[in-house]
Write an enzyme that holds these catalytic residues in place. Structure first.
Site, mmCIF file in Angstrom:
data_model
loop_
_atom_site.group_PDB
_atom_site.id
_atom_site.type_symbol
_atom_site.label_atom_id
_atom_site.label_comp_id
_atom_site.label_asym_id
_atom_site.label_seq_id
_atom_site.Cartn_x
_atom_site.Cartn_y
_atom_site.Cartn_z
ATOM 1 N N ARG A 182 72.880 41.891 30.391
ATOM 2 C CA ARG A 182 72.299 40.569 29.960
ATOM 3 C C ARG A 182 71.173 39.947 31.067
ATOM 4 N NH1 ARG A 182 72.699 35.494 27.018
ATOM 5 N NH2 ARG A 182 71.491 33.892 28.355
ATOM 6 N N TYR A 185 66.985 40.487 32.255
ATOM 7 C CA TYR A 185 65.892 39.774 32.047
ATOM 8 C C TYR A 185 65.804 38.672 33.154
ATOM 9 C CZ TYR A 185 63.682 35.711 29.478
ATOM 10 O OH TYR A 185 62.902 34.748 28.862
ATOM 11 N N LYS A 189 62.595 38.493 35.671
ATOM 12 C CA LYS A 189 61.863 37.234 35.725
ATOM 13 C C LYS A 189 62.063 36.581 37.311
ATOM 14 C CE LYS A 189 60.470 35.769 31.524
ATOM 15 N NZ LYS A 189 59.111 35.751 31.158
ATOM 16 N N ASN A 214 65.124 26.237 26.689
ATOM 17 C CA ASN A 214 65.370 26.404 25.319
ATOM 18 C C ASN A 214 64.290 25.490 24.454
ATOM 19 O OD1 ASN A 214 68.059 27.217 26.717
ATOM 20 N ND2 ASN A 214 67.977 27.901 24.592
ATOM 21 N N TRP A 215 63.121 25.869 24.405
ATOM 22 C CA TRP A 215 62.110 25.074 23.566
ATOM 23 C C TRP A 215 62.383 25.685 22.238
ATOM 24 C CZ3 TRP A 215 56.626 25.807 26.449
ATOM 25 C CH2 TRP A 215 56.770 25.379 27.882
ATOM 26 N N ARG A 235 66.609 34.618 18.222
ATOM 27 C CA ARG A 235 67.373 33.570 19.366
ATOM 28 C C ARG A 235 67.963 32.620 18.300
ATOM 29 N NH1 ARG A 235 62.262 32.738 23.333
ATOM 30 N NH2 ARG A 235 61.132 33.410 21.348
ATOM 31 N N LYS A 251 77.179 32.186 12.772
ATOM 32 C CA LYS A 251 78.211 32.640 13.893
ATOM 33 C C LYS A 251 78.285 32.107 15.116
ATOM 34 C CE LYS A 251 77.872 37.250 11.306
ATOM 35 N NZ LYS A 251 77.182 38.518 11.201
HETATM 36 N N1 LIG Z 1 60.895 29.841 23.946
HETATM 37 C C1 LIG Z 1 61.774 29.454 24.772
HETATM 38 O O1 LIG Z 1 62.219 28.507 24.771
HETATM 39 C C2 LIG Z 1 61.509 30.144 26.279
HETATM 40 C C3 LIG Z 1 62.344 29.690 26.980
HETATM 41 C C4 LIG Z 1 62.353 30.589 28.359
HETATM 42 C C5 LIG Z 1 61.235 31.415 28.454
HETATM 43 N N2 LIG Z 1 60.184 31.654 27.754
HETATM 44 C C6 LIG Z 1 59.365 32.341 28.015
HETATM 45 O O2 LIG Z 1 57.991 32.007 27.387
HETATM 46 C C7 LIG Z 1 57.353 32.987 27.066
HETATM 47 C C8 LIG Z 1 56.949 33.002 25.715
HETATM 48 O O3 LIG Z 1 58.021 32.961 24.878
HETATM 49 P P1 LIG Z 1 58.134 32.777 23.461
HETATM 50 O O4 LIG Z 1 59.223 32.079 22.717
HETATM 51 O O5 LIG Z 1 56.686 32.464 22.918
HETATM 52 O O6 LIG Z 1 58.143 34.290 23.054
HETATM 53 P P2 LIG Z 1 57.396 35.351 21.685
HETATM 54 O O7 LIG Z 1 57.942 36.476 21.664
HETATM 55 O O8 LIG Z 1 57.371 34.319 20.683
HETATM 56 O O9 LIG Z 1 56.183 35.423 22.506
HETATM 57 C C9 LIG Z 1 55.695 36.494 23.153
HETATM 58 C C10 LIG Z 1 54.336 37.352 22.816
HETATM 59 O O10 LIG Z 1 53.983 38.025 23.844
HETATM 60 C C11 LIG Z 1 53.572 39.100 22.949
HETATM 61 N N3 LIG Z 1 53.655 40.510 24.009
HETATM 62 C C12 LIG Z 1 54.741 40.860 24.565
HETATM 63 N N4 LIG Z 1 54.469 42.207 25.157
HETATM 64 C C13 LIG Z 1 53.160 42.430 25.272
HETATM 65 C C14 LIG Z 1 52.253 43.220 25.496
HETATM 66 N N5 LIG Z 1 52.814 44.194 26.316
HETATM 67 N N6 LIG Z 1 50.940 43.062 25.358
HETATM 68 C C15 LIG Z 1 50.353 41.938 24.590
HETATM 69 N N7 LIG Z 1 51.082 41.105 24.123
HETATM 70 C C16 LIG Z 1 52.474 40.987 24.426
HETATM 71 C C17 LIG Z 1 54.356 39.332 21.952
HETATM 72 O O11 LIG Z 1 53.727 40.126 20.827
HETATM 73 C C18 LIG Z 1 54.445 37.985 21.541
HETATM 74 O O12 LIG Z 1 53.702 37.605 20.624
HETATM 75 C C19 LIG Z 1 58.019 34.555 27.470
HETATM 76 O O13 LIG Z 1 57.495 34.732 29.000
HETATM 77 C C20 LIG Z 1 59.355 33.935 27.609
HETATM 78 O O14 LIG Z 1 60.122 34.646 28.494
HETATM 79 C C21 LIG Z 1 60.330 31.326 26.659
HETATM 80 O O1 LIG Z 2 65.303 29.572 25.630
HETATM 81 C C1 LIG Z 2 65.259 29.696 26.842
HETATM 82 O O2 LIG Z 2 65.273 28.731 27.615
HETATM 83 C C2 LIG Z 2 65.992 31.088 27.439
HETATM 84 O O3 LIG Z 2 67.134 31.315 27.092
HETATM 85 C C3 LIG Z 2 67.269 32.243 25.900
HETATM 86 O O4 LIG Z 2 68.637 32.621 26.022
HETATM 87 P P1 LIG Z 2 69.754 31.761 25.335
HETATM 88 O O5 LIG Z 2 69.626 30.413 25.300
HETATM 89 O O6 LIG Z 2 71.183 32.283 25.596
HETATM 90 O O7 LIG Z 2 69.665 32.387 23.664
HETATM 91 P P2 LIG Z 2 69.869 32.066 22.292
HETATM 92 O O8 LIG Z 2 69.653 33.317 21.350
HETATM 93 O O9 LIG Z 2 69.014 30.790 22.141
HETATM 94 O O10 LIG Z 2 71.259 31.637 22.300
HETATM 95 C C4 LIG Z 2 71.945 30.430 22.727
HETATM 96 C C5 LIG Z 2 73.375 30.458 22.666
HETATM 97 O O11 LIG Z 2 73.766 30.564 21.234
HETATM 98 C C6 LIG Z 2 74.682 31.630 21.077
HETATM 99 N N1 LIG Z 2 74.597 32.323 19.650
HETATM 100 C C7 LIG Z 2 73.075 32.670 19.519
HETATM 101 C C8 LIG Z 2 73.058 33.395 18.275
HETATM 102 C C9 LIG Z 2 74.088 33.033 17.210
HETATM 103 O O12 LIG Z 2 73.932 33.536 16.078
HETATM 104 N N2 LIG Z 2 75.230 32.381 17.473
HETATM 105 C C10 LIG Z 2 75.404 31.855 18.774
HETATM 106 O O13 LIG Z 2 76.540 31.593 18.977
HETATM 107 C C11 LIG Z 2 74.299 32.630 22.174
HETATM 108 O O14 LIG Z 2 75.593 33.344 22.520
HETATM 109 C C12 LIG Z 2 74.145 31.609 23.425
HETATM 110 O O15 LIG Z 2 75.321 31.043 23.817
HETATM 111 C C13 LIG Z 2 66.390 33.320 26.011
HETATM 112 O O16 LIG Z 2 66.850 34.330 26.985
HETATM 113 C C14 LIG Z 2 65.113 33.206 26.203
HETATM 114 O O17 LIG Z 2 64.322 32.759 24.896
HETATM 115 C C15 LIG Z 2 64.845 31.954 27.218
HETATM 116 O O18 LIG Z 2 64.100 32.659 28.439
#
Ligand SMILES: NC(=O)c1ccc[n+]([C@@H]2O[C@H](COP(=O)([O-])OP(=O)(O)OC[C@H]3O[C@@H](n4cnc5c(N)ncnc54)[C@H](O)[C@@H]3O)[C@@H](O)[C@H]2O)c1
Ligand SMILES: O=C(O)[C@H]1O[C@H](OP(=O)(O)OP(=O)(O)OC[C@H]2O[C@@H](n3ccc(=O)[nH]c3=O)[C@H](O)[C@@H]2O)[C@H](O)[C@@H](O)[C@@H]1O
Length: 389
Positions: A182, A185, A189, A214-215, A235, A251
């Site tokens: 796990r 990642y 990062k 967690n956006w 997610r 779940k």
């Molecule tokens: N959503 C969250 O809450 C969250 C939390 C923590 C970190 N992040 C970070 O923010 C960033 C964006 O997250 P997101 O939620 O929008 O994810 P996302 O998966 O929706 O977006 C990532 C995008 O990157 C593109 N991509 C991946 N590999 C590529 C490559 N080799 N070439 C070109 N494009 C590529 C994918 O096609 C996708 O559209 C990530 O770096 C993620 O780790 C997001």
């Molecule tokens: O969003 C973030 O800030 C970061 O955390 C996320 O990680 P996590 O929060 O663990 O991912 P989720 O899939 O959103 O899970 C949240 C929690 O829900 C639980 N979960 C998930 C899915 C499900 O069906 N049931 C369930 O209980 C997971 O075990 C975890 O404890 C991801 O790693 C990334 O998108 C990001 O970097």
């Protein structure tokens, strides 16, 4: 917005029109960031991704107000010589590209490490060599587990914020053993953060690192079997939305005891825009971006989403809306979890004056309204199709 309107930054200085290379613009965060920039600023976007469905509405038709300010480049940054040229053409590069769904970290650890570290290397290098500013998306997962999680369950110190609040410049990064894949990642990062920081210290790279907590909101991930693979595990927001749409039980992994703070995507994007337009305040900083007031256990999240969705859809909830599953059953070998994630907001408050606004109820209401409108009919059709045996 008209390109001629003068925008003023936090220090009262006019903001020049920027050309922004956004890598990963077609994803969840990228799509919201593109929308915000096009609607509220005069900046130009070079949108780079392998995928464009989530920004299709911004790319066509040509008659839209922002035609000419966004250009899509279908490029995989793993192997494309056009990357350096695009970085050179831009004032700022924002890198969002990554594999970032937990179901991948333990089952595809090599892809996860390559995507989050190796593939990001050329982006950092070209920015540094060409004197270009970089905003890099990291994650709150770099903190791993809290110090408090190692204390005895009944220790009063567990209630002391010193043992759980996560601070950019003080908290350690605590991961599990190597077999717990796990953490592939979080570790990748963390290493790219250290490399960017070192490029800043040794070669003067102008950088900002974002640690999202967690956006969530509309367009996050996919609904399995509708706009993503049937067997895919997105997610938690999309997992729970999928179950609600299908009237299946949600779940709860290992009892749903883990805690998370959720922030509304539209609040979070405002913080990113402040970073873009206030380089003097954002450069050289790592920012937590989250909502410390929106903390719940995953079980509580499931209960809230069930109640909100019943309201939005007009259909009563199942009598037993949740079911417990083990992490091994749900994610497979090598899964582990962050116990609790409360962001310290001191640095982002001081540098950018940013605060999140939206409560968890409100953000779930608008997000589940979107999920229902977007997917309910399609899910009904899929469910009603007779299965071939
Ligand atoms: N959503 C969250 O809450 C969250 C939390 C923590 C970190 N992040 C970070 O923010 C960033 C964006 O997250 P997101 O939620 O929008 O994810 P996302 O998966 O929706 O977006 C990532 C995008 O990157 C593109 N991509 C991946 N590999 C590529 C490559 N080799 N070439 C070109 N494009 C590529 C994918 O096609 C996708 O559209 C990530 O770096 C993620 O780790 C997001
Ligand atoms: O969003 C973030 O800030 C970061 O955390 C996320 O990680 P996590 O929060 O663990 O991912 P989720 O899939 O959103 O899970 C949240 C929690 O829900 C639980 N979960 C998930 C899915 C499900 O069906 N049931 C369930 O209980 C997971 O075990 C975890 O404890 C991801 O790693 C990334 O998108 C990001 O970097």
């Amino acid at each position: 917005m008209a390109a001629s309107t003068v925008r003023i930054n936090l220090d009262g200085k006019p903001i020049n029109q920027l050309t922004i290379l956004m890598i990963g613009a077609g994803g969840f965060i990228g799509s919201h960031l593109c929308e915000k920039i096009l609607q509220e600023t005069p900046h130009k976007i070079l949108a780079l991704d392998v995928y464009s469905d989530k920004i299709k509405h911004l790319l066509e038709p040509d008659s839209l107000e922002w035609a000419g300010r966004i250009q899509f480049h279908r490029i995989n940054i793993k192997h494309d010589s056009r990357l350096e040229g695009l970085i050179k053409m831009s004032d700022l590069t924002i890198n969002l590209a990554a594999i970032c769904t937990p179901a991948d970290y333990n089952t595809r650890p090599l892809d996860t490490i390559y995507s989050n570290f190796i593939d990001a290397l050329p982006v950092v290098k070209y920015c540094s060599e060409n004197g270009k500013r970089l905003i890099h998306f990291s994650t709150c997962e770099v903190y791993g587990k809290t110090i408090g999680s190692f204390l005895p369950k009944d220790s009063p110190l567990r209630q002391d914020p010193a043992y759980y609040v996560l601070k950019e410049d003080a908290s350690p990064c605590i991961f599990g053993s190597i077999e717990k894949q796990r953490w592939s990642y979080a570790c990748a990062k963390q290493l790219i953060e250290r490399l960017i920081y070192a490029e800043g210290a040794e070669n003067g790279l102008e950088f900002t690192i974002v640690r999202p907590f967690n956006w969530i909101g509309p367009r996050m991930d996919f609904i399995p079997g509708i706009d993503g693979p049937s067997e895919g595990v997105p997610r938690v927001l999309a997992c729970f939305s999928n179950a609600l749409l299908r009237r299946e039980q949600l779940k709860l992994v290992d009892g749903g005891e883990s805690q998370r703070t959720f922030v509304y995507i539209k609040d979070a994007i405002e913080a990113v825009l402040l970073m873009i337009e206030n380089p003097d305040r954002a450069n050289g900083h790592i920012f937590n971006v989250g909502n410390p007031n929106n903390e719940v256990t995953v079980r509580q999240l499931a209960e809230m989403m069930t109640a909100v969705y019943a309201n939005v859809s007009g259909e009563p909830a199942l009598e037993e809306p949740t079911v417990d599953v083990s992490s091994k059953e749900f994610y497979g070998e090598g899964y582990d979890d962050s116990d609790k994630r409360i962001p310290d907001m001191t640095i982002i408050n001081k540098q950018l004056g940013w605060n999140p606004k939206t409560s968890l109820w409100d953000l779930l209401d608008s997000t589940l309204t979107y999920q229902h409108k977007t997917y309910a009919e399609a899910v009904k059709k899929v469910i009603s199709k007779p299965t071939t045996s």
